[in-house]
Design a protein around this motif. Structure first.
Motif: not given
Length: 183
Positions: A79-96
């Motif tokens: 949930r934190a990865m999903v929320d952070d990706a929505l807030s910070n476009i430079e963060h990419q969590y797809n591999r995780a």
């Protein structure tokens, strides 16, 4: 009044500060530090950026250690990865998120699928095709069917479309859950 004396309203800026990147973000060391911290303090605040844009060796470490975490911690991290990706476009969590896709816990699986919605990588499609007929949770299969429908709609090749269509027809004919068949 003179226009020079009138004050202009301040323009609203983003409410999310851009986090400072950490030198270990995306690395094996960053993943190890984050997972150790989560194990030591499951309900604490953690630097989720360590999982952003993981290097391939870090993905392997993350995948190997993922199920060592308590279920609530895994769900919280997704949930934190999903929320952070929505807030910070430079963060990419797809591999995780792809590494966490095989999580056996339905709540975690649904959260991962939610985080990967709109993701079009071949490995995501392969996972969906291989697991939609065998996943034990109907709600997870339902989300998989939705994603396969989206991928079929966006499909660039006839072979890919045929494979998706074949799997979805089998699901429609054989899945016992009505909500899965509806998708």
């Amino acid at each position: 009044r003179c226009s020079a004396q009138m004050k202009r309203p301040r323009m609203h800026t983003s409410t999310h500060p851009v986090p400072e990147p950490n030198s270990t973000d995306g690395t094996i060391d960053g993943v190890e530090q984050l997972l150790d911290a989560v194990l030591a303090h499951p309900s604490g605040e953690h630097h989720i950026g360590a999982l952003s844009d993981l290097e391939r060796p870090a993905v392997a470490v993350f995948r190997d250690r993922w199920l060592d975490l308590p279920i609530e911690s895994r769900l919280s991290l997704v949930r934190a990865m999903v929320d952070d990706a929505l807030s910070n476009i430079e963060h990419q969590y797809n591999r995780a998120l792809l590494a966490a896709l095989n999580d056996p816990t339905p709540d975690v699986g649904r959260a991962v699928l939610d985080g990967l919605s709109e993701y079009n990588a071949p490995e995501f499609l392969t996972h969906l095709l291989e697991h939609i007929e065998s996943d034990a949770d109907a709600r997870v299969r339902e989300l998989m069917a939705l994603e396969l429908g989206r991928l079929a709609y966006e499909s660039a090749g006839d072979d890919q479309l045929d494979e998706i269509r074949d799997v979805l027809f089998r699901v429609f004919e054989n899945d016992h859950a009505l909500d899965v068949r509806r998708r």
